[in-house]
Scaffold this active site. Structure first.
Site, mmCIF file in Angstrom:
data_model
loop_
_atom_site.group_PDB
_atom_site.id
_atom_site.type_symbol
_atom_site.label_atom_id
_atom_site.label_comp_id
_atom_site.label_asym_id
_atom_site.label_seq_id
_atom_site.Cartn_x
_atom_site.Cartn_y
_atom_site.Cartn_z
ATOM 1 N N HIS A 111 40.671 39.147 48.733
ATOM 2 C CA HIS A 111 41.286 39.875 47.624
ATOM 3 C C HIS A 111 40.242 40.755 46.952
ATOM 4 O O HIS A 111 39.078 40.392 46.799
ATOM 5 C CB HIS A 111 41.978 38.930 46.643
ATOM 6 C CG HIS A 111 41.109 38.182 45.683
ATOM 7 N ND1 HIS A 111 40.721 38.702 44.461
ATOM 8 C CD2 HIS A 111 40.589 36.936 45.744
ATOM 9 C CE1 HIS A 111 40.009 37.803 43.805
ATOM 10 N NE2 HIS A 111 39.902 36.725 44.562
ATOM 11 N N GLU A 157 45.674 39.075 43.494
ATOM 12 C CA GLU A 157 45.483 37.668 43.837
ATOM 13 C C GLU A 157 45.335 36.841 42.577
ATOM 14 O O GLU A 157 45.846 35.705 42.490
ATOM 15 C CB GLU A 157 44.254 37.512 44.736
ATOM 16 C CG GLU A 157 44.034 36.101 45.276
ATOM 17 C CD GLU A 157 43.174 35.202 44.382
ATOM 18 O OE1 GLU A 157 43.003 34.024 44.728
ATOM 19 O OE2 GLU A 157 42.669 35.673 43.341
#
Length: 501
Positions: A111, A157
């Protein structure tokens, strides 16, 4: 990382392509200076955009643009996928390296977003930058593996795996099935690091259980690298805190590295890895998660481990389905009449059709608790026994020979999966062989020799031409040898398929 909610062999080949040419090349060293240069750029982006790179903020889109521009220039095919969360547009960046079998894709992800409180250089600039530099090294070396390579950088995320979930949900069933393995790297440079690998085989027996089939092999591949540099590893649970979550929910094998977040390193972990009995990352989700919040040694080791996993799994991993019409096959789920050699000398651990049980010694997996497909395989001493050496191959040679196989005319190919595992008490005289027997002539297709080193079990795909035997009746033979009772040797073969083009 999202906060907790209210976890080698010498191969001699005669016709059998057990290790594709690119796999034989050494895994490249990833210069940590290059990875740190990317982190410096991410820090500058955050500094210029309110101090963070969070979802819906300008610093995040600028981060995506930085990564995308480098990958486009390197020859990747990139896609910027948008999604909406909390009224803001988020972005995933997908980068495909041209070539390889797209029905058997290896995907690597991290992420790219930070929390709003800080620039997110360890969480997760570290995983994003390491993956970026590995991808650029793929391009610099013109790596052409058998499997297709795809990299992903995920948005949002920190708000609950929103970007990776949007990506997986956008895939058709066939597209999900085409992703054989997913590697996730979220926080790989913690300042007081541990070396944790996602527990693909659930050997720790805690938390959420094992990952989908193939996850144990990913864990072992990463463990092999750390063993080679003398760094011990420990398991960490698939607890749903990072972007592997939607992939394992879709049944895709997953694994990765984690150096620790807000948890405190125990005294036992300090003895194992050094550091202090304080938090793994004291700046976790804070404004001080800057370029000063990185352990260079951990970042260097983990970047090289990522490259090792990519170079290894891109030419191995899940066995791609053989092409052509199947002439004969045996997945060993039922007994098809393989016979043991009448002159075999092995005293223990002879080849058998069995459901293998996991064995390991000092962290090295010597027998996998998994066939290459299904439940059964041909394996030396399938039962685990009381220790790793209880049912390993001992005292000589063991063979199994297939029933007679009548081959048609045409272009014929043999496909199979195999492994040979051993410890440092082995010698080069210990081996696994695959042969074809035609009349009184026996031809060796594959010899894998052991060595005085630790080599963990890992299923490897192989193929060979059998066109020279077209129109003949042949038998296949697998053979393994332990030349001395002191050696610890395990071997296995599975998914044997002969096809006609």
């Amino acid at each position: 990382m999202r906060a907790l909610p209210l976890i080698g062999a010498a191969v001699l080949i005669a016709g059998l392509n057990a290790v594709p040419a690119q796999a034989a090349a050494a895994t490249p060293d990833i210069p940590v200076a290059n990875v740190k240069a990317h982190l410096t750029q991410l820090q500058s982006i955050a500094t210029a955009n309110g101090g963070n790179r969070a979802h819906g903020r300008p610093g995040y889109l600028a981060s995506v643009t930085y990564v995308k521009n480098l990958l486009d220039a390197a020859g990747f095919t990139t896609t910027q996928q948008s999604f909406t969360y909390n009224g803001a547009t988020g972005y995933n960046l997908i980068a495909d390296w041209p070539g390889g079998d797209t029905s058997n894709t290896l995907m690597i992800g991290a992420h790219l977003d930070s929390v709003t409180a800080g620039p997110g250089i360890n969480d997760n600039g570290s995983g994003s930058a390491a993956n970026l530099e590995v991808a650029l090294q793929v391009a610099r070396s013109n790596f052409q593996p058998t499997r297709h390579l795809r990299f992903g950088w995920w948005g949002a995320e920190e708000l609950g795996l929103r970007g990776s979930t949007a990506y997986v949900n956008s895939l058709t069933s066939a597209q999900k099935a085409a992703i054989g393995d997913y590697l996730n790297f979220d926080m790989v440079g913690s300042p007081n690091p541990g070396y944790f690998l996602y527990d693909g085989d659930n050997s720790d027996n805690t938390g959420s259980g094992p990952g989908p089939s193939g996850s144990a092999e990913i864990e072992q591949t990463l463990a092999d690298y750390f063993t080679s540099i003398g760094v011990p590893t420990r398991g960490t649970d698939f607890d749903g805190r990072s972007d592997y979550g939607p992939f394992i929910s879709a049944g895709i094998a997953a694994g990765g590295i984690f150096t620790g977040a807000e948890g405190t390193k125990t005294s036992a972990q300090v003895a194992l890895w050094g550091g202090t009995a304080t938090r793994f990352d004291p700046c976790y989700h804070a404004s001080c998660d800057t370029t000063s919040n990185i352990n260079d040694t951990a970042l260097d080791r983990n970047s090289d481990a990522i490259a090792y996993a990519v170079w290894t799994l891109a030419n191995a991993g899940t066995t791609p389905p053989p092409t052509g019409t199947t002439v004969w096959s045996d997945d060993f789920e039922t007994a098809k009449g393989w016979t043991a050699g009448t002159t075999d000398t092995a005293t223990l651990g002879r080849f058998e059709r069995g459901n293998p049980e996991a064995t390991s010694s000092s962290g090295v997996a010597t027998q996998l608790d998994a066939a290459a497909g299904g439940t059964y395989a041909l394996v030396t001493g399938a039962a685990a026994g009381s220790s790793a050496g209880a049912n390993d191959l001992d005292g000589g040679v063991t063979t199994l020979t297939s029933p007679a196989i009548t081959l048609p005319t045409g272009t014929l190919t043999l496909n199979l999966s195999w492994y040979l595992a051993y410890l440092n008490n082995a010698t080069s005289a210990d081996y696994l062989r695959v042969r074809v027997v035609s009349g009184t002539t026996t031809t060796t297709l594959l010899t894998v020799s052991a060595a005085a080193a630790n080599k963990a079990a890992a299923w490897t795909a192989a193929s060979a031409s059998l066109s020279a035997y077209a129109g003949q009746t042949v038998r296949l033979q697998v053979e393994a040898a332990d030349t001395g009772t002191a050696s610890l040797i395990e071997a296995a073969v599975d998914n044997v398929v002969i096809t006609k083009a």
